[in-house]
Design an enzyme around this catalytic site. Structure first.
Site, PDB file in Angstrom:
ATOM      1  N   LYS A  13      36.018  37.146  31.541  1.00  0.00           N
ATOM      2  CA  LYS A  13      36.677  35.850  31.298  1.00  0.00           C
ATOM      3  C   LYS A  13      36.131  34.765  32.227  1.00  0.00           C
ATOM      4  O   LYS A  13      35.771  33.680  31.783  1.00  0.00           O
ATOM      5  CB  LYS A  13      38.206  35.965  31.503  1.00  0.00           C
ATOM      6  N   ARG A  88      49.646  35.289  31.477  1.00  0.00           N
ATOM      7  CA  ARG A  88      49.517  36.722  31.736  1.00  0.00           C
ATOM      8  C   ARG A  88      50.763  37.492  31.279  1.00  0.00           C
ATOM      9  O   ARG A  88      50.786  38.710  31.352  1.00  0.00           O
ATOM     10  CB  ARG A  88      49.422  36.971  33.235  1.00  0.00           C
ATOM     11  N   ARG A 127      31.172  43.911  40.992  1.00  0.00           N
ATOM     12  CA  ARG A 127      31.261  42.439  40.928  1.00  0.00           C
ATOM     13  C   ARG A 127      31.219  41.846  42.340  1.00  0.00           C
ATOM     14  O   ARG A 127      31.845  42.341  43.254  1.00  0.00           O
ATOM     15  CB  ARG A 127      32.576  42.060  40.245  1.00  0.00           C
ATOM     16  N   ARG A 159      35.845  40.876  45.954  1.00  0.00           N
ATOM     17  CA  ARG A 159      37.274  40.579  45.978  1.00  0.00           C
ATOM     18  C   ARG A 159      38.062  41.771  46.518  1.00  0.00           C
ATOM     19  O   ARG A 159      37.731  42.903  46.229  1.00  0.00           O
ATOM     20  CB  ARG A 159      37.759  40.248  44.564  1.00  0.00           C
ATOM     21  N   ARG A 170      45.958  47.069  38.100  1.00  0.00           N
ATOM     22  CA  ARG A 170      45.859  45.804  37.358  1.00  0.00           C
ATOM     23  C   ARG A 170      45.806  46.065  35.853  1.00  0.00           C
ATOM     24  O   ARG A 170      46.355  45.308  35.058  1.00  0.00           O
ATOM     25  CB  ARG A 170      44.619  45.005  37.818  1.00  0.00           C
TER      26      ARG A 170
END
Ligand code: AMP
Length: 215
Positions: A13, A88, A127, A159, A170
């Protein structure tokens, strides 16, 4: 145009939103980025966000809404925005619809980027993002010019919530609380599903095709 980029963590996203900014000439509004900036500032609100984010849990709706509305009312978002990571939950979707309606706007399209769990975990643990400009890299598929630095020379960081353990939490949150949003928007006939597996260009092309004709 008001567009929601929807999908599980790691669907791409944020990466696709960064590409669509120039194509659609509207800004990206990422509630995750807004919260990370608040957390970095060391404010009491930022600490409150961290309590949830570090555990892979969603931040309560009322805390998110205020932050989101402040960003939506900035000048650059007056003609539309790309919503990344917001809404969300179904209550967030309902309040987004209300907030947009008050401004004579509506969600024009929801692009649902689809990827499987294994692909998602593989993407997330590799990432890295730039501390300075926010550019997102994948160590294998979209590698940075140097191992630890962005093309802008900013430092690359992982992160805190991008570990496999937190990603699984998550994903649970996504399945329980976020995935039902699709049904909310299917009733409004604005959902376009896009295969999120492929090169960055391929996925961008699919998104462009999906939103073609939506103005
Ligand atoms: P993201 O950057 O979109 O992956 O979001 C990272 C984390 O920020 C999430 O796991 C949540 O803890 C929090 N977060 C971001 N956006 C929202 C939202 N709209 N509602 C609740 N929590 C959020």
């Amino acid at each position: 145009m008001d567009l929601i980029l929807f999908g599980p963590p790691g669907a791409g996203k944020g990466t696709q939103a960064q590409r669509l900014i120039d194509i659609l000439e509207i800004p990206q509004i990422s509630t995750g980025d807004l919260m990370r900036a608040e957390r970095k500032s060391g404010s009491a609100l930022g600490k409150e966000f961290d309590e949830f984010m570090s555990k892979g849990l969603l931040v309560p709706d009322e805390l998110v809404l205020r932050l989101f509305q402040q960003r939506l009312d900035q000048e650059d978002a007056k003609k539309g925005a790309i919503f990344d990571g917001y809404p969300r939950t179904v209550p967030q979707a309902e309040s987004l619809d209300g907030v947009l309606a008050e401004r004579d706007r509506k969600v024009d399209v929801v692009v649902s980027i689809e990827v499987g769990l294994d692909e998602m975990i593989e993407r997330i643990v590799h990432r890295r993002s730039c501390e300075a400009c926010g550019q997102i890299y994948h160590l294998r598929y979209n590698p940075p010019p140097r191992a630890d630095a962005c093309s802008c020379d900013g430092k690359l960081v992982q992160r805190k919530d991008d570990t496999e353990e937190v990603v699984r939490k998550r994903y649970d949150e996504y399945l329980q609380k976020t995935a039902p949003i699709v049904d909310h928007y299917k009733k409004k006939d604005v959902v376009k599903a896009v295969d999120g597996v492929g090169t960055l260009d391929e996925v961008t092309d699919r998104i462009k095709q999906a939103i073609g004709g939506v103005s």
